[in-house]
Design a protein around this motif. Structure first.
Motif, short mmCIF file in Angstrom:
data_model
loop_
_atom_site.label_atom_id
_atom_site.label_comp_id
_atom_site.label_asym_id
_atom_site.label_seq_id
_atom_site.Cartn_x
_atom_site.Cartn_y
_atom_site.Cartn_z
N LEU A 294 0.79 -1.22 0.00
CA LEU A 294 0.00 0.00 0.00
C LEU A 294 0.83 1.28 0.00
CD1 LEU A 294 -2.96 -0.97 2.35
CD2 LEU A 294 -3.01 -0.61 -0.11
N GLY A 295 2.14 1.16 -0.02
CA GLY A 295 2.98 2.34 -0.15
C GLY A 295 3.01 3.23 1.07
N GLY A 296 2.72 2.68 2.23
CA GLY A 296 2.78 3.47 3.46
C GLY A 296 1.80 4.63 3.44
N ASP A 297 2.31 5.82 3.72
CA ASP A 297 1.46 7.01 3.78
C ASP A 297 1.23 7.65 2.42
OD1 ASP A 297 1.28 6.75 6.52
OD2 ASP A 297 3.06 8.00 6.88
N ILE B 250 -9.37 3.65 -0.83
CA ILE B 250 -10.07 2.44 -1.29
C ILE B 250 -9.67 2.15 -2.73
CG2 ILE B 250 -12.32 1.39 -1.76
CD1 ILE B 250 -13.49 3.08 0.47
N TYR B 251 -9.67 3.19 -3.57
CA TYR B 251 -9.30 2.99 -4.97
C TYR B 251 -7.86 2.50 -5.09
CZ TYR B 251 -8.47 3.67 -9.90
OH TYR B 251 -8.14 3.44 -11.21
N LYS B 252 -6.96 3.07 -4.31
CA LYS B 252 -5.56 2.65 -4.36
C LYS B 252 -5.45 1.15 -4.08
CE LYS B 252 -2.57 3.70 -1.05
NZ LYS B 252 -1.51 4.35 -0.22
N ARG B 253 -6.19 0.68 -3.09
CA ARG B 253 -6.12 -0.75 -2.77
C ARG B 253 -6.81 -1.59 -3.84
NH1 ARG B 253 -7.78 -3.76 2.87
NH2 ARG B 253 -8.41 -5.67 1.83
N TYR B 254 -7.91 -1.08 -4.40
CA TYR B 254 -8.51 -1.79 -5.54
C TYR B 254 -7.46 -2.03 -6.61
CZ TYR B 254 -13.50 -1.11 -4.24
OH TYR B 254 -14.73 -1.14 -3.64
N TYR B 255 -6.80 -0.95 -7.02
CA TYR B 255 -5.90 -1.00 -8.17
C TYR B 255 -4.71 -1.92 -7.92
CZ TYR B 255 -2.95 0.50 -12.04
OH TYR B 255 -2.15 0.51 -13.17
N PHE B 256 -4.06 -1.77 -6.77
CA PHE B 256 -2.81 -2.48 -6.54
C PHE B 256 -2.98 -3.87 -5.93
CE2 PHE B 256 -1.37 1.97 -6.71
CZ PHE B 256 -0.32 1.84 -7.61
N ILE B 257 -4.11 -4.14 -5.30
CA ILE B 257 -4.25 -5.42 -4.59
C ILE B 257 -5.50 -6.18 -5.01
CG2 ILE B 257 -4.46 -6.50 -2.31
CD1 ILE B 257 -2.92 -3.98 -1.25
N ASP B 258 -6.67 -5.63 -4.73
CA ASP B 258 -7.91 -6.38 -4.95
C ASP B 258 -8.09 -6.79 -6.40
OD1 ASP B 258 -8.24 -5.82 -2.29
OD2 ASP B 258 -9.96 -4.50 -2.53
N TRP B 259 -7.94 -5.83 -7.34
CA TRP B 259 -8.16 -6.17 -8.74
C TRP B 259 -7.14 -7.17 -9.25
CZ3 TRP B 259 -9.30 -0.60 -11.03
CH2 TRP B 259 -10.54 -0.17 -10.54
N GLU B 260 -5.92 -7.10 -8.77
CA GLU B 260 -4.91 -8.08 -9.20
C GLU B 260 -5.33 -9.49 -8.82
OE1 GLU B 260 -1.61 -7.55 -10.84
OE2 GLU B 260 -3.03 -5.99 -11.43
N SER C 210 10.17 6.14 -15.34
CA SER C 210 10.92 5.29 -16.26
C SER C 210 10.42 3.86 -16.14
CB SER C 210 12.41 5.33 -15.91
OG SER C 210 12.64 4.65 -14.68
N PRO C 211 10.69 3.00 -17.13
CA PRO C 211 10.27 1.60 -17.03
C PRO C 211 10.83 0.91 -15.79
CG PRO C 211 10.94 2.10 -19.27
CD PRO C 211 11.31 3.29 -18.45
N GLN C 212 12.09 1.19 -15.47
CA GLN C 212 12.71 0.54 -14.32
C GLN C 212 12.03 1.00 -13.02
OE1 GLN C 212 14.34 2.37 -16.64
NE2 GLN C 212 15.27 0.72 -17.86
N TYR C 213 11.73 2.28 -12.93
CA TYR C 213 11.07 2.84 -11.75
C TYR C 213 9.66 2.28 -11.61
CZ TYR C 213 10.09 6.50 -8.25
OH TYR C 213 9.78 7.20 -7.10
N ALA C 214 8.94 2.21 -12.73
CA ALA C 214 7.57 1.68 -12.70
C ALA C 214 7.55 0.23 -12.24
CB ALA C 214 6.94 1.81 -14.08
N LYS C 215 8.55 -0.53 -12.64
CA LYS C 215 8.62 -1.95 -12.24
C LYS C 215 9.01 -2.09 -10.78
CE LYS C 215 8.63 -6.41 -13.07
NZ LYS C 215 7.38 -7.13 -13.42
N SER C 216 10.07 -1.41 -10.37
CA SER C 216 10.57 -1.60 -9.00
C SER C 216 9.66 -0.98 -7.95
CB SER C 216 11.98 -1.02 -8.87
OG SER C 216 11.97 0.38 -9.10
N GLU C 217 9.08 0.20 -8.26
CA GLU C 217 8.27 0.90 -7.28
C GLU C 217 6.81 0.45 -7.28
OE1 GLU C 217 9.17 3.50 -5.01
OE2 GLU C 217 11.14 2.66 -5.47
N PHE C 218 6.25 0.15 -8.46
CA PHE C 218 4.82 -0.08 -8.56
C PHE C 218 4.43 -1.46 -9.08
CE2 PHE C 218 5.52 4.52 -9.78
CZ PHE C 218 5.35 5.00 -8.49
N GLY C 219 5.43 -2.25 -9.53
CA GLY C 219 5.13 -3.59 -10.03
C GLY C 219 4.52 -3.61 -11.42
N GLU C 220 4.63 -2.50 -12.16
CA GLU C 220 4.08 -2.43 -13.51
C GLU C 220 5.07 -3.03 -14.51
OE1 GLU C 220 1.20 -1.59 -14.64
OE2 GLU C 220 0.25 -0.52 -12.97
#
Length: 583
Positions: A92-95, A179-189, A335-345
């Motif tokens: 959830l990326g903390g705060d 709620i939306y943040k958790r939908y996007y990163f956790i629930d929908w996955e 960047s692609p590397q940042y998107a992958k390491s930070e957000f799992g994209e």
């Protein structure tokens, strides 16, 4: 001849549909009969479904058959809310108010294994007609057929905002953005992976966006319909959102759009994670999530690009409307590397702006001034954030007068924004959440609260080499025109090396034939009144001005015929062959 914008209202279908194979029914009597005939004991579904409505209707019909079923909610096997919150916390990326990291948690990890086993035993040994229902019910049985109740994500978000839907395993209301943040990163996955795994054995697919009817279709008919889409065309149901900078162009021009909204900032013309596909049969319609097409037919849809993108649809089309509105925030993307390491994209948010319409002295902000000083720029941004004082952003960022049909390139790390009085078609890689705002004109959001800024994340990704004349040379496209015949031209709008997709426009008076070359094409009529599509399989469909549609790779070739009195201009995007095997 007249231009499109001379007309107050344009013909635009906000509820496009595709002819279903077989019947769509809303009869609960037929539904109960089908459940009984197929000995179905599992009703799974998406988060946000009104299960009370569904189960009460089915229960009544069963009783008319003199069967008293025993309904058991799979929610009773969920782990406690405290345990689930601890489980998802690392993603959830903390705060961070906006960003988390895509979770690898399977849906089964949200459930108590002992209770699940007890339910499995009850399902195997019960002598009464027992039906387990709810999100994840199919976890009890990995072989038999089942019913699935889907819910469009646009409807889920509406219910969430109304306090009627929450996160998986949570009952308490939170900030909608959280709620939306958790939908996007956790629930929908977790839910999408689960849906993909059970899709082949779904006997009944239903759509629960209404609390009055429950349209449904047999699974075999659904799968045949998806196959027909994959060898012809599809158009998703667009959704519209207001925003603090939103404009009036769509309100004034698109038929059927809700006029009560203050403005419309976005039209999500094709964004896979959220858009739905509407099927029709006689007077019945049913909406399913776009990802079901990808789960079933990704090879037909993506062709050469499928090995790289799998079941992810790679390209996004959406409108940004600032007519009589405001400037977008000054922003960049990771960047692609940042998107992958930070957000799992798996890939990042590389964008372009295509100007469909504009007025007055509309501007596009793109790239830095030649004399940019990184530290002074950052200091100015941080001081503005702390004091609430505006800054003269043009001291740091270049401004270009927007031009109709011009394409502006925004590869990752590029500072950019759209100014007032543009209708921008944003052609982009699919990710759409990863906008790092640096400056937002010192204004509150629609809820009255400050819009979150991401200055640190932006400076982790900004490319300060994109400045001065380099911007004009490399990010403002110089069209390359190829004459096809006496009435048609192909205009190549070459994208940046960092973009995995390309952009082409076809300008024609009568008709044009286009080969897919085993790539999926996403298209929009950006000038003209209407065109008729004919696919290689003989299917025909008419599309009007600014309607988005896609031609799957498996189609092979298709014809576009101009139905209007002026030249048709059709924008087209597709994955570059050279990028299909890059990971």
């Amino acid at each position: 001849m007249h231009t499109n914008t001379d007309t107050k209202t344009l013909q635009y279908d906000i509820r496009p549909s595709f002819q279903a194979v077989g019947e769509i029914s809303s009869s609960f009597t037929k539904l109960a009969h089908t459940l009984i005939d197929n000995n179905i004991h599992i009703i799974d579904g998406f988060i946000g479904v009104n299960w009370e409505f569904v189960i009460n209707k089915i229960k009544k019909e069963f009783e008319d058959y003199d069967i008293i079923p025993h309904f058991v909610a799979i929610d009773d096997a969920l782990l406690s809310e405290e345990i689930i919150n601890n489980l998802v916390m690392p993603y959830l990326g903390g705060d961070d108010p906006l960003f988390g990291k895509k979770s690898l948690l399977p849906l089964s990890s949200f459930f108590d294994t002992k209770k699940i086993e007890q339910f499995r035993e009850a399902l195997r040994e019960s002598t009464e007609y027992i039906i387990f229902y709810g999100v994840g019910a199919a976890l009890l049985d990995s072989t038999n057929t089942l019913m699935y109740v889907d819910l469009p994500k646009s409807t889920l978000i509406q219910r969430m905002r109304a306090g009627q839907a929450w996160n998986l395993g949570c009952s308490n209301s939170k900030d909608p953005k959280q709620i939306y943040k958790r939908y996007y990163f956790i629930d929908w996955e977790a839910l999408n992976d689960h849906k993909r795994s059970i899709l082949p054995r779904i006997e009944i697919m239903a759509d629960q966006q209404s609390d009055e009817t429950l349209p449904w279709i047999l699974g075999r008919d659904l799968r045949q319909t998806l196959h027909q889409m994959s060898i012809n065309y599809f158009r998703v149901k667009p959704t519209f959102e207001s925003g603090v900078w939103g404009g009036q162009w769509m309100k004034e021009h698109l038929t059927g759009i809700d006029q009560n909204a203050k403005n419309y900032a976005w039209s999500f013309e094709m964004i896979v994670p959220e858009n739905g596909l509407t099927l029709k049969s006689n007077d019945q319609v049913l909406e399913i999530s776009f990802d079901q097409l990808m789960f079933s037919e990704s090879k037909n849809v993506l062709g050469l690009a499928q090995p790289r993108f799998g079941v992810e649809f790679p390209i996004r089309f959406n409108f940004l409307d600032t007519f009589d509105g405001g400037n977008l925030s000054i922003q960049c993307h990771p960047s692609p590397q940042y998107a992958k390491s930070e957000f799992g994209e798996n890939f990042t948010q590389d964008e372009t702006y295509y100007i469909v319409d504009r007025k007055g002295d509309a501007q596009v902000y793109l790239g830095f001034q030649e004399d940019i000083d990184q530290e002074k720029f950052r200091s100015a941004l941080e001081q503005s954030f702390e004091t609430g004082e505006s800054i003269a952003i043009e001291q740091y960022i270049q401004m270009f007068e927007s031009k109709k049909h011009q394409l502006y390139l925004i590869p990752h790390g590029t500072v950019h924004s759209s100014g007032i009085d543009n209708l921008v078609l944003e052609i982009s890689a699919t990710p759409y959440n990863f906008t790092f705002k640096m400056y937002d004109w010192v204004r509150p959001d629609l809820d009255g609260k400050p819009r979150p800024l991401n200055i640190k994340r932006a400076f982790d990704n900004l490319n300060f080499k994109r400045k001065g004349e380099v911007v004009n040379e490399t990010l403002i496209v110089k069209p390359i025109t190829l004459k096809i015949d006496d009435q048609a031209e192909k205009v190549h709008l070459p994208t940046h090396e960092d973009h995995f997709y390309d952009v082409v426009r076809y300008d024609f008076d009568r008709e044009i034939r286009i080969e897919t070359n085993n790539q999926c094409h996403i298209l929009m009529l950006v000038e003209g009144e209407a065109i008729e599509l004919t696919t290689a399989n003989g299917m025909k469909q008419v599309f009007h001005y600014v309607e988005t549609f896609a031609i799957p790779a498996a189609v092979g070739w298709y014809l576009l015929r101009n139905l209007g009195t002026q030249q048709a201009k059709v924008i087209q995007s597709f994955v570059k062959d050279s990028k299909c095997n890059q990971f």
